[in-house]
Scaffold this motif. Structure first.
Motif, PDB file in Angstrom:
ATOM      1  N   UNK A  38    -148.288   2.026  83.468  1.00 23.00           N
ATOM      2  CA  UNK A  38    -149.731   2.093  83.760  1.00 23.00           C
ATOM      3  C   UNK A  38    -150.570   2.058  82.490  1.00 23.00           C
ATOM      4  N   UNK A  39    -149.973   2.446  81.346  1.00 23.56           N
ATOM      5  CA  UNK A  39    -150.730   2.414  80.093  1.00 23.56           C
ATOM      6  C   UNK A  39    -150.462   1.163  79.265  1.00 23.56           C
ATOM      7  N   UNK A  40    -149.680   0.261  79.837  1.00 21.67           N
ATOM      8  CA  UNK A  40    -149.168  -0.878  79.073  1.00 21.67           C
ATOM      9  C   UNK A  40    -150.252  -1.753  78.452  1.00 21.67           C
ATOM     10  N   UNK A  41    -151.381  -1.934  79.155  1.00 20.52           N
ATOM     11  CA  UNK A  41    -152.381  -2.886  78.678  1.00 20.52           C
ATOM     12  C   UNK A  41    -153.409  -2.268  77.743  1.00 20.52           C
ATOM     13  N   UNK A  42    -153.626  -0.967  77.852  1.00 23.19           N
ATOM     14  CA  UNK A  42    -154.684  -0.384  77.022  1.00 23.19           C
ATOM     15  C   UNK A  42    -154.228   0.737  76.097  1.00 23.19           C
ATOM     16  N   UNK A  43    -152.958   1.048  76.079  1.00 26.95           N
ATOM     17  CA  UNK A  43    -152.509   2.111  75.173  1.00 26.95           C
ATOM     18  C   UNK A  43    -151.380   1.629  74.284  1.00 26.95           C
ATOM     19  N   UNK A  44    -151.641   1.703  72.969  1.00 26.34           N
ATOM     20  CA  UNK A  44    -150.643   1.197  72.025  1.00 26.34           C
ATOM     21  C   UNK A  44    -149.339   1.968  72.091  1.00 26.34           C
ATOM     22  N   UNK A  45    -149.424   3.299  72.356  1.00 28.00           N
ATOM     23  CA  UNK A  45    -148.179   4.084  72.401  1.00 28.00           C
ATOM     24  C   UNK A  45    -147.304   3.641  73.577  1.00 28.00           C
ATOM     25  N   UNK A  46    -147.935   3.357  74.712  1.00 25.47           N
ATOM     26  CA  UNK A  46    -147.165   2.904  75.873  1.00 25.47           C
ATOM     27  C   UNK A  46    -146.532   1.535  75.609  1.00 25.47           C
ATOM     28  N   UNK A  47    -147.328   0.656  74.977  1.00 21.87           N
ATOM     29  CA  UNK A  47    -146.793  -0.668  74.621  1.00 21.87           C
ATOM     30  C   UNK A  47    -145.568  -0.538  73.727  1.00 21.87           C
ATOM     31  N   UNK A  48    -145.693   0.321  72.730  1.00 25.99           N
ATOM     32  CA  UNK A  48    -144.595   0.495  71.767  1.00 25.99           C
ATOM     33  C   UNK A  48    -143.355   1.040  72.460  1.00 25.99           C
ATOM     34  N   UNK A  49    -143.556   2.009  73.349  1.00 27.58           N
ATOM     35  CA  UNK A  49    -142.415   2.623  74.028  1.00 27.58           C
ATOM     36  C   UNK A  49    -141.725   1.611  74.932  1.00 27.58           C
ATOM     37  N   UNK A  50    -142.516   0.899  75.741  1.00 25.26           N
ATOM     38  CA  UNK A  50    -141.931  -0.070  76.665  1.00 25.26           C
ATOM     39  C   UNK A  50    -141.163  -1.140  75.892  1.00 25.26           C
ATOM     40  N   UNK A  51    -141.797  -1.634  74.837  1.00 24.42           N
ATOM     41  CA  UNK A  51    -141.168  -2.670  74.026  1.00 24.42           C
ATOM     42  C   UNK A  51    -139.846  -2.192  73.405  1.00 24.42           C
ATOM     43  N   UNK A  52    -139.853  -0.975  72.861  1.00 31.79           N
ATOM     44  CA  UNK A  52    -138.631  -0.456  72.227  1.00 31.79           C
ATOM     45  C   UNK A  52    -137.540  -0.195  73.249  1.00 31.79           C
ATOM     46  N   UNK A  53    -137.921   0.334  74.408  1.00 31.06           N
ATOM     47  CA  UNK A  53    -136.902   0.635  75.414  1.00 31.06           C
ATOM     48  C   UNK A  53    -136.221  -0.654  75.876  1.00 31.06           C
ATOM     49  N   UNK A  54    -137.035  -1.708  76.116  1.00 30.10           N
ATOM     50  CA  UNK A  54    -136.449  -2.980  76.561  1.00 30.10           C
ATOM     51  C   UNK A  54    -135.516  -3.549  75.485  1.00 30.10           C
ATOM     52  N   UNK A  55    -135.966  -3.479  74.222  1.00 31.56           N
ATOM     53  CA  UNK A  55    -135.144  -4.011  73.125  1.00 31.56           C
ATOM     54  C   UNK A  55    -133.853  -3.217  72.959  1.00 31.56           C
ATOM     55  N   UNK A  56    -133.982  -1.903  73.011  1.00 29.16           N
ATOM     56  CA  UNK A  56    -132.809  -1.032  72.857  1.00 29.16           C
ATOM     57  C   UNK A  56    -131.818  -1.258  73.992  1.00 29.16           C
ATOM     58  N   UNK A  57    -132.343  -1.335  75.218  1.00 27.32           N
ATOM     59  CA  UNK A  57    -131.486  -1.547  76.376  1.00 27.32           C
ATOM     60  C   UNK A  57    -130.727  -2.865  76.230  1.00 27.32           C
ATOM     61  N   UNK A  58    -131.423  -3.873  75.739  1.00 30.83           N
ATOM     62  CA  UNK A  58    -130.789  -5.174  75.553  1.00 30.83           C
ATOM     63  C   UNK A  58    -129.611  -5.061  74.583  1.00 30.83           C
ATOM     64  N   UNK A  59    -129.834  -4.360  73.464  1.00 33.61           N
ATOM     65  CA  UNK A  59    -128.763  -4.151  72.476  1.00 33.61           C
ATOM     66  C   UNK A  59    -127.572  -3.424  73.087  1.00 33.61           C
TER      67      UNK A  59
END
Ligand code: C2E
Ligand code: CA
Ligand code: CA
Ligand code: CA
Length: 275
Positions: free
Chosen positions: A203-224
């Motif tokens: 829900x914070x993905x579009x307007x909150x940098x912390x949410x963007x960073x978390x979502x991005x890192x989780x997806x990248x980490x999960x991929x690894x």
């Protein structure tokens, strides 16, 4: 403890007593709900990216309360979790979800939520094996959704159980990721097939940098770690697009559908039948 004088205390006391009575009433009603056929499962689609096709459904329990109408699980699951009622309810959920999934096209997965107390129950592994056999559903189609609160106790036991499920072919998803006792060590130490990114980050993905960073890192980490990702609570096209761009494997949310009864799922609906 007494707050203020005698009067202040009795007001506080009365509303407390009312709340406790309410919980006791719900617990009593819930104990009878299964036998009276008042529980119902609704199913919400899990949509694969990038194809946009439904890969499966998550079962979400509802209680058709005789006086209060339809109750959502947030109201009654915590009450069930205060006693062994959760084991009974959980068994009903697994058996019924599998029985229904057995009638679906067999490429579709079925995800079921499991409380920590259920997982810790000695008979749980056998219960799942029995329910799978009774339904004829392939173990590979079943996803058990567990939360991080499971790992605060008996780590060794939990690890053994998850490994046993893996040997059976049953998948394990880590639900509500990021909200609990999140520790990256769990991701490494336990055999998860999927991480479900909590709605609060989506829900914070579009307007909150912390949410963007978390979502991005989780997806990248999960991929690894070769773990799949599902984003929960996707409500807008912009959120979907942001998740697609970041390589999220699956999405779920009101943008696609709320949870509906099995008879209303697309493959069960005949033309012209609106309800
Ligand atoms: P959950 O596992 O995180 O399930 C997702 C919840 O988010 C569901 O609420 C779903 O209806 C809601 N949701 C889905 N998409 C959206 C969206 O786009 N926006 C918003 N605002 N909400 C969305 P529900 O059905 O009320 O379930 C609440 C919780 O109750 C579940 O959270 C799960 O933890 C628990 N639960 C549900 N069914 C069961 C069950 O059979 N057993 C156990 N132990 N827990 C269950
Ligand atoms: Ca869930
Ligand atoms: Ca969740
Ligand atoms: Ca959640």
């Amino acid at each position: 403890t007494k707050v203020g004088g005698r009067n202040g205390f009795s007001v506080f006391d009365a509303s407390m007593r009312e709340q406790m009575q309410e919980r006791r009433d719900l617990a009593t009603g819930l104990r009878n709900a299964i036998g009276r056929n008042e529980l119902e499962l609704h199913y919400q689609p899990l949509v694969d990216l990038p194809t946009g096709q439904t890969g499966g459904y998550e079962a979400l329990v509802r209680w058709n309360h005789p006086a209060k109408g339809v109750l959502n699980p947030d109201v009654f699951i915590p009450i069930a979790e205060e006693s062994t009622l959760i084991n009974e309810l959980g068994e009903w959920v697994i058996r019924n979800a599998l029985a229904e999934a057995a009638t679906w096209p067999d490429h579709l997965t079925i995800a079921v939520n499991v409380s920590p107390a259920q997982m810790r129950d000695k008979g749980f592994l056998r219960l799942v094996a029995n329910a799978l056999a009774a339904s004829g559903v392939q173990p590979q189609r079943l996803e058990l959704e567990v939360t991080e609160s499971l790992f605060i106790r008996d780590e060794e036991e939990v690890l053994k159980l998850l490994q046993s499920f893996r040997r059976m072919g049953v998948r394990i998803s880590l639900d509500d990721f990021g909200t609990g006792y999140s520790s990256l060590k769990y991701l490494q130490a336990f055999p998860f097939d999927k991480i479900k990114i909590d709605r609060s980050f989506v829900s914070g993905l579009l307007d909150r940098e912390d949410c963007q960073a978390i979502v991005q890192s989780v997806i990248a980490l999960a991929k690894d770690l070769e773990i799949s990702t599902t984003a929960e609570g996707v409500e807008t096209d912009d959120q979907l697009e942001a998740l697609r761009q970041r390589g999220c494997a699956q999405v779920q949310g009101f943008l696609f559908s709320k949870a509906v009864p099995s008879r209303n799922l697309p493959f069960n609906r005949t033309e012209g039948s609106d309800e």
